[in-house]
Design an enzyme around this catalytic site. Sequence first.
Site, PDB file in Angstrom:
ATOM      1  CB  SER A  10      15.572 121.072  52.727  1.00 52.49           C
ATOM      2  OG  SER A  10      15.139 121.233  51.282  1.00 52.49           O
ATOM      3  CD  GLU A  59       5.696 128.049  50.307  1.00 53.11           C
ATOM      4  OE1 GLU A  59       6.791 127.591  50.066  1.00 53.11           O
ATOM      5  OE2 GLU A  59       4.786 128.395  49.156  1.00 53.11           O
ATOM      6  CG  HIS A  76      13.778 124.292  56.008  1.00 56.11           C
ATOM      7  ND1 HIS A  76      12.733 124.561  55.121  1.00 56.11           N
ATOM      8  CD2 HIS A  76      13.453 124.647  57.064  1.00 56.11           C
ATOM      9  CE1 HIS A  76      11.841 124.738  55.890  1.00 56.11           C
ATOM     10  NE2 HIS A  76      12.186 124.889  57.175  1.00 56.11           N
ATOM     11  CG  HIS A 111      10.291 129.376  54.990  1.00 56.92           C
ATOM     12  ND1 HIS A 111      11.754 128.772  55.050  1.00 56.92           N
ATOM     13  CD2 HIS A 111      10.156 129.603  56.115  1.00 56.92           C
ATOM     14  CE1 HIS A 111      11.983 128.944  56.330  1.00 56.92           C
ATOM     15  NE2 HIS A 111      11.103 129.274  57.153  1.00 56.92           N
ATOM     16  CB  SER A 166      18.217 126.022  51.769  1.00 54.71           C
ATOM     17  OG  SER A 166      17.477 124.892  51.820  1.00 54.71           O
ATOM     18  CG  HIS A 222       7.275 123.830  54.184  1.00 55.31           C
ATOM     19  ND1 HIS A 222       7.162 125.133  53.836  1.00 55.31           N
ATOM     20  CD2 HIS A 222       8.413 123.320  54.018  1.00 55.31           C
ATOM     21  CE1 HIS A 222       8.670 125.438  53.568  1.00 55.31           C
ATOM     22  NE2 HIS A 222       9.244 124.343  53.587  1.00 55.31           N
TER      23      HIS A 222
END
Length: 280
Positions: A220, A126, A43, A77, A264, A124
């Site tokens: 992020s 993930e 991100h 992720h 990141s 998100h």
Amino acid sequence: MKKRKITVSPNSGFCFGVKRALDIAGKAIKERGVVYSLGPIIHNPQVVREFSEKGLKVIKGINDVSEKSAAVLVPSHGINPLALGKKRFTCIDTTCPLVGRVQKIVSGLKKKDYFIIIVGDKNHPEVRGLAGIAGKQSSVVKNKKEAKALNLKPGKVALISQTTASVSNFRDVVSVVAKKDLTELAAFNTVCRNTSLRRKNAELLAAKVEAMIVIGGRQSANTSKIISACRKVNANTCGVESAKDLKAKFLKGKKSIGIATGASTPQRAIDEVVKKIRRV
Ligand code: F3S
């Protein structure tokens, strides 16, 4: 203003999972020329742009790739494995091993018939990946308010957390769910240690300086949590994606500046912000 004291928080810059993902991607691009990434590899738009120029093309879904010989990259992720579909591509998996561990926990819990509560942001990637693995017997909750509203049948319930979420929020959710009428409750604190340490160190630094700058991508999750944590102890906190976003007005009259970053954010972004602080 000259002679500002600038302190960079420990644990700033890329976390090991992000660094590993970019190393794998870099090698794959060198070997193959073009690699398709299922969503942004990390991100951080600046890094994503840089990799896109090298040959890492971001795609929304597997149907965007038609060549059979294509290489498809799974971002750091992780993804819902179903997103890979049935077509056979070369898969370059850069899923962070810590995210991979959470995916394994979720698969194991599913096999044992637990209802799985994922604590995190449902949008998100993930969490979308984890929810995909968990299947119908699962729910995503953001906080204790959403956990209170959950209508759970008495039975086996397990909680896990998004790796970049906050430990205290996870604990709050666990304590709310523990009050419900269940036969069994299992809780796995799957928040990445790097995330917790990074936030803690940023918060400690923010409490000591006159102004705090948090560098990281707007998308992020861990960056936005660091910004909120720092704001709680220092109202003079700002979030920037790069040095370009930093305003001279924000620095005016501030003699001590703290810097922290999301997981990141490259070192280069830190160096550019430091340079700008010294210049204005
Ligand atoms: Fe992995 Fe933690 Fe980074 S889960 S991607 S090491 S923030």
